[in-house]
Scaffold this motif. Structure first.
Motif, mmCIF file in Angstrom:
data_model
loop_
_atom_site.group_PDB
_atom_site.id
_atom_site.type_symbol
_atom_site.label_atom_id
_atom_site.label_comp_id
_atom_site.label_asym_id
_atom_site.label_seq_id
_atom_site.Cartn_x
_atom_site.Cartn_y
_atom_site.Cartn_z
ATOM 1 N N GLY A 249 22.803 -3.778 4.924
ATOM 2 C CA GLY A 249 22.308 -4.708 3.915
ATOM 3 C C GLY A 249 20.803 -4.844 3.945
ATOM 4 N N VAL A 250 20.216 -4.916 5.133
ATOM 5 C CA VAL A 250 18.762 -5.023 5.260
ATOM 6 C C VAL A 250 18.082 -3.764 4.715
ATOM 7 C CG1 VAL A 250 16.856 -5.171 6.900
ATOM 8 C CG2 VAL A 250 18.844 -6.633 7.184
ATOM 9 N N MET A 251 18.663 -2.610 5.014
ATOM 10 C CA MET A 251 18.089 -1.357 4.518
ATOM 11 C C MET A 251 18.102 -1.312 2.994
ATOM 12 S SD MET A 251 17.130 0.743 7.034
ATOM 13 C CE MET A 251 17.341 2.402 6.420
ATOM 14 N N VAL A 252 19.210 -1.729 2.394
ATOM 15 C CA VAL A 252 19.327 -1.696 0.935
ATOM 16 C C VAL A 252 18.360 -2.687 0.297
ATOM 17 C CG1 VAL A 252 20.871 -2.178 -1.005
ATOM 18 C CG2 VAL A 252 21.711 -0.874 0.955
ATOM 19 N N VAL A 253 18.248 -3.888 0.862
ATOM 20 C CA VAL A 253 17.329 -4.894 0.323
ATOM 21 C C VAL A 253 15.886 -4.422 0.464
ATOM 22 C CG1 VAL A 253 16.426 -7.223 0.692
ATOM 23 C CG2 VAL A 253 18.880 -6.842 0.651
ATOM 24 N N THR A 254 15.552 -3.831 1.602
ATOM 25 C CA THR A 254 14.192 -3.316 1.804
ATOM 26 C C THR A 254 13.867 -2.224 0.794
ATOM 27 O OG1 THR A 254 14.346 -3.790 4.184
ATOM 28 C CG2 THR A 254 12.650 -2.252 3.474
ATOM 29 N N ALA A 255 14.813 -1.316 0.585
ATOM 30 C CA ALA A 255 14.596 -0.263 -0.409
ATOM 31 C C ALA A 255 14.442 -0.851 -1.806
ATOM 32 C CB ALA A 255 15.766 0.729 -0.377
ATOM 33 N N SER A 256 15.189 -1.907 -2.096
ATOM 34 C CA SER A 256 15.081 -2.559 -3.412
ATOM 35 C C SER A 256 13.695 -3.142 -3.613
ATOM 36 C CB SER A 256 16.142 -3.653 -3.542
ATOM 37 O OG SER A 256 17.446 -3.122 -3.397
ATOM 38 N N PHE A 257 13.145 -3.756 -2.570
ATOM 39 C CA PHE A 257 11.800 -4.317 -2.670
ATOM 40 C C PHE A 257 10.769 -3.226 -2.950
ATOM 41 C CE2 PHE A 257 13.190 -8.080 0.054
ATOM 42 C CZ PHE A 257 13.233 -8.931 -1.032
ATOM 43 N N VAL A 258 10.909 -2.101 -2.271
ATOM 44 C CA VAL A 258 9.955 -1.002 -2.462
ATOM 45 C C VAL A 258 10.044 -0.456 -3.882
ATOM 46 C CG1 VAL A 258 9.321 1.319 -1.727
ATOM 47 C CG2 VAL A 258 9.967 -0.391 -0.019
ATOM 48 N N VAL A 259 11.272 -0.263 -4.386
ATOM 49 C CA VAL A 259 11.451 0.271 -5.736
ATOM 50 C C VAL A 259 10.938 -0.711 -6.782
ATOM 51 C CG1 VAL A 259 13.180 0.962 -7.440
ATOM 52 C CG2 VAL A 259 13.388 1.747 -5.084
ATOM 53 N N LEU A 260 11.278 -1.992 -6.630
ATOM 54 C CA LEU A 260 10.809 -2.990 -7.595
ATOM 55 C C LEU A 260 9.293 -3.151 -7.544
ATOM 56 C CD1 LEU A 260 13.573 -5.730 -7.199
ATOM 57 C CD2 LEU A 260 13.259 -4.133 -9.093
ATOM 58 N N ALA A 261 8.717 -3.049 -6.364
ATOM 59 C CA ALA A 261 7.259 -3.131 -6.247
ATOM 60 C C ALA A 261 6.591 -1.989 -6.996
ATOM 61 C CB ALA A 261 6.847 -3.113 -4.778
ATOM 62 N N ASN A 262 7.193 -0.813 -6.978
ATOM 63 C CA ASN A 262 6.636 0.316 -7.712
ATOM 64 C C ASN A 262 6.722 0.109 -9.213
ATOM 65 O OD1 ASN A 262 5.847 2.938 -6.037
ATOM 66 N ND2 ASN A 262 7.437 1.866 -4.921
ATOM 67 N N ILE A 263 7.782 -0.563 -9.683
ATOM 68 C CA ILE A 263 7.884 -0.880 -11.112
ATOM 69 C C ILE A 263 6.785 -1.861 -11.513
ATOM 70 C CG2 ILE A 263 9.345 -1.947 -12.872
ATOM 71 C CD1 ILE A 263 11.759 -0.890 -11.421
ATOM 72 N N VAL A 264 6.543 -2.860 -10.670
ATOM 73 C CA VAL A 264 5.470 -3.818 -10.945
ATOM 74 C C VAL A 264 4.125 -3.101 -10.992
ATOM 75 C CG1 VAL A 264 4.252 -5.835 -10.045
ATOM 76 C CG2 VAL A 264 6.744 -5.751 -9.946
ATOM 77 N N VAL A 265 3.922 -2.147 -10.073
ATOM 78 C CA VAL A 265 2.674 -1.381 -10.060
ATOM 79 C C VAL A 265 2.523 -0.588 -11.343
ATOM 80 C CG1 VAL A 265 1.530 0.584 -8.961
ATOM 81 C CG2 VAL A 265 2.455 -1.250 -7.561
ATOM 82 N N ASP A 266 3.607 0.029 -11.813
ATOM 83 C CA ASP A 266 3.544 0.792 -13.059
ATOM 84 C C ASP A 266 3.171 -0.098 -14.238
ATOM 85 O OD1 ASP A 266 4.181 3.118 -11.774
ATOM 86 O OD2 ASP A 266 6.323 2.985 -12.182
ATOM 87 N N ALA A 267 3.741 -1.321 -14.257
ATOM 88 C CA ALA A 267 3.411 -2.251 -15.336
ATOM 89 C C ALA A 267 1.940 -2.672 -15.260
ATOM 90 C CB ALA A 267 4.316 -3.475 -15.263
ATOM 91 N N CYS A 268 1.450 -2.920 -14.057
ATOM 92 C CA CYS A 268 0.042 -3.289 -13.883
ATOM 93 C C CYS A 268 -0.872 -2.125 -14.260
ATOM 94 C CB CYS A 268 -0.218 -3.711 -12.440
ATOM 95 S SG CYS A 268 0.586 -5.266 -11.964
ATOM 96 N N TYR A 269 -0.443 -0.905 -13.956
ATOM 97 C CA TYR A 269 -1.213 0.275 -14.330
ATOM 98 C C TYR A 269 -1.412 0.333 -15.831
ATOM 99 C CZ TYR A 269 -2.591 3.766 -10.887
ATOM 100 O OH TYR A 269 -3.281 4.467 -9.944
ATOM 101 N N ALA A 270 -0.337 0.010 -16.556
ATOM 102 C CA ALA A 270 -0.423 0.047 -18.015
ATOM 103 C C ALA A 270 -1.397 -1.006 -18.543
ATOM 104 C CB ALA A 270 0.961 -0.166 -18.613
ATOM 105 N N LEU A 271 -1.510 -2.119 -17.839
ATOM 106 C CA LEU A 271 -2.450 -3.155 -18.253
ATOM 107 C C LEU A 271 -3.888 -2.790 -17.899
ATOM 108 C CD1 LEU A 271 -0.428 -6.341 -17.197
ATOM 109 C CD2 LEU A 271 -0.713 -5.417 -19.498
ATOM 110 N N ILE A 272 -4.053 -2.119 -16.753
ATOM 111 C CA ILE A 272 -5.396 -1.762 -16.305
ATOM 112 C C ILE A 272 -5.947 -0.577 -17.097
ATOM 113 C CG2 ILE A 272 -6.711 -0.860 -14.348
ATOM 114 C CD1 ILE A 272 -4.839 -2.419 -12.515
ATOM 115 N N ASP A 273 -5.099 0.440 -17.281
ATOM 116 C CA ASP A 273 -5.554 1.676 -17.936
ATOM 117 C C ASP A 273 -4.885 1.809 -19.299
ATOM 118 O OD1 ASP A 273 -6.339 4.195 -18.663
ATOM 119 O OD2 ASP A 273 -5.962 5.095 -16.703
#
Length: 326
Positions: free
Chosen positions: A296-320
């Motif tokens: 469960g911890v591994m799956v939750v940790t992986a979820s955080f990493v994947v969701l963080a990358n989606i947030v980064v992609d959205a921020c990228y679109a705002l910056i560039d």
């Protein structure tokens, strides 16, 4: 923009499904009996048989994974132990409680550690990097670059242990590290996490200082920055309006990765300061052979990493704007 985010979300779902299936197979394909491992040392034959039934050891591996996966959306019943309401990431037979309930109980601690340390290393790391780029080649630049190299070579478990000895036990300047809910006592929450924030931020600040400096120096040599200067714009205006915005892309990317890792649990930091967060939960689960909790911890940790990358992609679109238009 909306279509871009939908594609990223679909990709995230597929990625998490692959990670979950591979992790599940690795954990439950061990040579030893997973039920006996989960049962622990003080295990009776009756309890062992009950755990085997609940884990579905007799079923093929794909069937076991399907039961675990469907439990996330539908919940599961564990006869003799209790119910696990959706979303259910499994049941810890060591702690005698659902996996997700334990993770959610530890999440505020890890989230507090992430918030405080992020504020410190972003403010000081990005600020020091910008100052070093502005004073390129001068004493300020050399001091900031040298200090970042020294700090980046340090390890949290070493620096943290020294800081505990001197600042807490020897000089008694800071309080013993620990977590107090912010709603109960904001002062105790701050003082208990101050030392872990500073030590964790020390390592990250060095990385962000070097990254920010290199990106700012590169942007200051770009043609569009030279054009802005040729048009008569002031130095601070060029520095903050053009160069700074162009340098933020890689920094946001690195922060997105760090955000996912820190939210997933800073194991070394939590272990060093005995903070009971998600990272410490993973360590104890590995020590106690609690496979459902560790999964469960591994799956939750992986979820955080994947969701963080989606947030980064959205921020990228705002910056560039080029990404948003594409």
């Amino acid at each position: 923009m909306l279509r871009f985010l939908v594609r990223r979300l679909l990709g995230a779902v597929i990625t998490l499904l692959i990670i979950s299936s591979v992790t599940f197979m690795l954990f439950y394909a061990v040579p030893r009996d997973p039920a006996r491992i989960a049962c622990g040392k003080l295990c009776t034959p009756e309890t062992l048989e009950l755990i085997r039934h609940n884990m579905g050891i007799a079923d093929p591996m794909p069937v076991q994974f399907w039961h675990w996966l469907s439990g996330i959306f539908l919940g599961r019943e564990y006869p003799g132990f209790g119910n696990c309401e959706a979303p259910c990431l499994g049941y810890s037979f060591v702690n005698r409680e659902p996996v997700l309930a334990t993770i959610l109980d530890r999440f505020p601690t890890t989230f507090s550690l992430f918030i405080g340390s992020s504020v410190v290393f972003l403010v000081f790391g990005v600020g020091a990097g910008m100052l070093a780029a502005r004073k390129q080649g001068k004493a300020t630049d050399k001091i900031a670059s040298s200090a970042s190299l020294v700090a980046s070579s340090m390890q949290i478990y070493f620096v943290g242990t020294l800081a505990l000895f001197f600042f807490v036990y020897q000089w008694q300047i800071l309080d013993q590290p620990g977590y107090t809910p912010f709603s109960q006592n904001p002062g105790a929450w701050f003082s208990g996490l101050l030392l872990p924030w500073l030590i964790l931020a020390l390592i990250f600040t060095a990385n962000y200082t070097r990254m920010t400096r290199s990106q700012m120096v590169e942007q200051l040599n770009e043609d569009y920055v030279r054009t802005a200067r040729a048009k008569g714009l002031s130095g601070p205006n060029v520095f903050f309006r053009f160069a700074w915005r162009g340098a933020m892309g890689p920094i946001v990317t690195i922060f997105g990765i760090d955000m996912g890792v820190l939210l997933g649990g800073g194991m070394i930091t939590e272990k060093t300061f005995s903070i009971q967060g998600i990272g410490m939960l993973a360590v104890k689960s590995a020590t106690n052979n609690d496979l459902p909790m560790l999964l469960g911890v591994m799956v939750v940790t992986a979820s955080f990493v994947v969701l963080a990358n989606i947030v980064v992609d959205a921020c990228y679109a705002l910056i560039d704007p080029r990404i948003r238009l594409a």
